[in-house]
Design a protein around this motif. Structure first.
Motif, short mmCIF file in Angstrom:
data_model
loop_
_atom_site.label_atom_id
_atom_site.label_comp_id
_atom_site.label_asym_id
_atom_site.label_seq_id
_atom_site.Cartn_x
_atom_site.Cartn_y
_atom_site.Cartn_z
N HIS A 51 0.67 -1.27 -0.01
CA HIS A 51 0.02 0.01 0.09
C HIS A 51 1.01 1.20 -0.05
CE1 HIS A 51 -4.03 -1.57 0.31
NE2 HIS A 51 -3.65 -2.56 0.80
N ALA A 52 1.83 1.13 0.55
CA ALA A 52 2.81 2.57 0.64
C ALA A 52 3.28 2.79 -0.61
CB ALA A 52 3.77 2.30 1.82
N GLN A 53 3.88 1.78 -1.64
CA GLN A 53 4.38 1.82 -2.64
C GLN A 53 3.03 2.71 -3.47
OE1 GLN A 53 5.28 -2.47 -3.46
NE2 GLN A 53 7.36 -1.93 -3.01
N ALA A 54 1.80 2.01 -3.27
CA ALA A 54 0.96 2.67 -4.32
C ALA A 54 0.57 4.15 -3.91
CB ALA A 54 -0.41 1.78 -4.01
N VAL A 55 0.79 4.55 -2.50
CA VAL A 55 0.35 5.97 -1.90
C VAL A 55 1.75 6.65 -2.56
CG1 VAL A 55 0.37 7.34 -0.06
CG2 VAL A 55 -1.07 4.98 -0.14
N ARG A 56 2.85 6.03 -2.52
CA ARG A 56 3.99 6.93 -2.86
C ARG A 56 4.03 7.44 -4.37
NH1 ARG A 56 7.82 9.78 -0.43
NH2 ARG A 56 6.17 11.10 -1.08
N ARG A 57 3.39 6.27 -5.23
CA ARG A 57 3.13 6.53 -6.83
C ARG A 57 2.29 7.88 -6.90
NH1 ARG A 57 4.45 0.92 -7.22
NH2 ARG A 57 2.20 0.31 -6.78
N GLY A 58 1.26 7.89 -6.06
CA GLY A 58 0.19 9.08 -6.21
C GLY A 58 0.58 10.19 -5.45
N THR A 59 1.48 10.34 -4.56
CA THR A 59 1.82 11.60 -3.94
C THR A 59 3.47 11.55 -3.73
OG1 THR A 59 1.68 12.86 -2.03
CG2 THR A 59 1.32 10.64 -1.65
N PRO A 60 4.16 12.02 -5.09
CA PRO A 60 5.56 12.09 -4.78
C PRO A 60 6.15 13.02 -3.86
CG PRO A 60 4.45 12.86 -6.96
CD PRO A 60 3.48 12.38 -6.15
N ASN A 61 5.30 14.07 -3.55
CA ASN A 61 5.68 15.24 -2.82
C ASN A 61 5.25 15.28 -1.39
OD1 ASN A 61 7.16 16.34 -4.99
ND2 ASN A 61 5.14 17.07 -5.88
N PHE A 66 5.06 14.28 2.67
CA PHE A 66 6.13 13.48 3.64
C PHE A 66 5.59 12.41 3.97
CE2 PHE A 66 8.49 12.70 7.35
CZ PHE A 66 9.71 13.06 6.88
N LEU A 67 5.93 11.47 3.40
CA LEU A 67 5.22 9.94 3.55
C LEU A 67 5.66 8.87 4.69
CD1 LEU A 67 3.11 8.12 2.14
CD2 LEU A 67 4.90 7.31 0.72
N ILE A 68 4.73 8.70 5.59
CA ILE A 68 5.15 7.93 6.47
C ILE A 68 4.50 6.61 6.63
CG2 ILE A 68 4.91 7.84 9.34
CD1 ILE A 68 5.07 10.79 9.54
N GLY A 69 5.29 5.50 6.96
CA GLY A 69 4.60 4.06 6.87
C GLY A 69 4.43 3.73 8.35
N ASP A 70 3.48 3.28 8.46
CA ASP A 70 3.05 2.91 9.86
C ASP A 70 3.49 1.27 10.27
OD1 ASP A 70 2.01 3.26 12.49
OD2 ASP A 70 -0.32 2.83 11.66
N MET A 71 4.41 1.20 11.20
CA MET A 71 4.91 -0.03 11.48
C MET A 71 3.94 -1.15 12.20
SD MET A 71 8.70 0.80 12.55
CE MET A 71 9.33 -0.98 12.03
N PRO A 72 3.50 -2.03 11.42
CA PRO A 72 2.39 -3.04 11.89
C PRO A 72 2.80 -3.90 13.04
CG PRO A 72 3.27 -4.10 9.74
CD PRO A 72 4.12 -2.56 10.14
N TYR A 73 1.80 -4.48 13.62
CA TYR A 73 1.82 -5.02 14.91
C TYR A 73 2.99 -6.23 14.86
CZ TYR A 73 -0.08 -8.05 18.69
OH TYR A 73 -0.21 -8.45 20.06
N MET A 74 3.84 -6.34 15.95
CA MET A 74 5.07 -7.17 16.23
C MET A 74 6.18 -7.04 15.00
SD MET A 74 4.85 -8.88 18.79
CE MET A 74 3.51 -8.01 19.98
N ALA A 109 13.50 1.78 1.68
CA ALA A 109 14.00 1.21 0.74
C ALA A 109 13.06 0.56 -0.24
CB ALA A 109 15.01 -0.06 1.19
N GLU A 110 12.03 -0.10 0.22
CA GLU A 110 11.10 -0.55 -0.60
C GLU A 110 10.00 0.29 -1.15
OE1 GLU A 110 10.24 -4.80 0.54
OE2 GLU A 110 11.95 -4.65 1.76
N ALA A 111 9.34 1.08 -0.40
CA ALA A 111 8.22 1.89 -0.57
C ALA A 111 8.56 3.53 -0.69
CB ALA A 111 7.22 1.78 0.54
N GLY A 112 9.82 3.75 -0.53
CA GLY A 112 10.18 5.12 -0.80
C GLY A 112 9.60 6.18 0.21
N CYS A 113 9.39 5.62 1.43
CA CYS A 113 8.78 6.35 2.39
C CYS A 113 9.79 7.50 3.03
CB CYS A 113 8.54 5.46 3.79
SG CYS A 113 6.86 4.68 3.36
#
Ligand code: KIV
Length: 260
Positions: free
Chosen positions: A71-81, A83-91, A109-113
């Protein structure tokens, strides 16, 4: 449309210092991110709330790193500008510091956050410090932390009594000292959020924690009536996209019945 420049950390700190409100929304896919980019939102959180809002789980706990990265990769493609934060999931950070740094690095590295977020206070200070030392901007998350709702006794305001309030204030200080670039306060009483904001040297973001913080986070699906299961009391609704889509689908079905 005027070309938007990339939102960088110093620009967020500048907004905080100038008391210019910071805007932040959750976002989970490309079409949403495209709209968020056009609107010019500062910070975009790919929240593990996507487990509930997009994947239909009862809680955020089943969400995996693979879900989040996709999902973060898809969001990065839609909003290049933004400040993109990835939420660390449980455990993915609770067990040890090494897991926390490795998984935080995957978002970058993988999602461009541009940074990551994790839940918890002083007990997470070693994770926050290690992630920050790895050069990854890290946002803390205090108050109602959805990954611990069982321990917290449900989705309710945190820090209503003096002891708990003191605890949250101390946790905010511990996270800032450990190197968090910002702290999100979810469902904390206004006066506690005000106290933390007044003392903080990093941007404080409120989700249902009153107006005094440097910025407000809104959950996209609550803003636009897209989550059918429940509407949190703190939700601010800006339109009912769910109703528009439902009416459109009904209209389509009626149009086909008329042809038959
Ligand atoms: O997952 C998410 O969207 C969040 C917010 C509720 C803060 O963590």
């Amino acid at each position: 449309m005027e070309k938007r420049s990339k939102v960088v950390l110093p620009a967020l700190l500048e907004k905080m210092q100038q008391r210019v409100p910071i805007t932040m929304v959750t976002c989970y896919d490309y079409p949403m991110a495209y709209l968020v980019e056009q609107a010019g939102v500062d910070i975009v959180l790919v929240g593990d709330s996507l487990g509930m809002t997009v994947l239909g789980y009862e809680s955020t706990l089943p969400v995996t790193m693979e879900d989040m990265i996709r999902h973060a990769q898809a969001v990065r493609r839609g909003t290049p500008n933004a400040f993109l934060i990835g939420d660390m999931p449980y455990m993915t950070y609770q067990v040890c510091v090494q897991d926390a740094v490795r998984n935080a690095g995957r978002f970058m590295a993988e999602a461009g956050c541009d940074g990551v977020k994790l839940e918890g206070g002083a007990e997470m200070a070693d994770r926050v410090q290690a992630i920050a030392c790895a050069g990854i901007p890290i946002m803390g998350h205090l108050g109602l932390t959805p990954q611990s709702t069982s321990a917290l006794g449900g989705f309710k305001v945190q820090g209503k009594d003096a002891t708990r309030a003191r605890h949250i204030v101390d946790d905010a200080r511990a996270l800032e000292q450990a190197g968090a670039f910002s702290i999100l306060l979810e469902m904390v009483p206004d006066r506690v959020a005000g106290l933390i904001t007044g003392r903080a040297g990093v941007p404080i973001i409120s989700l249902g924690s009153g107006p005094q913080a440097h910025g407000q986070l809104l959950i996209f699906h609550d803003m636009f009536g897209l989550y059918p299961r429940f509407k949190p009391k703190m939700a601010k609704v800006f339109g009912n996209a769910g109703e528009v889509i439902l009416n459109g689908l009904r209209q389509y079905i009626r149009s086909r019945s008329a042809v038959a």
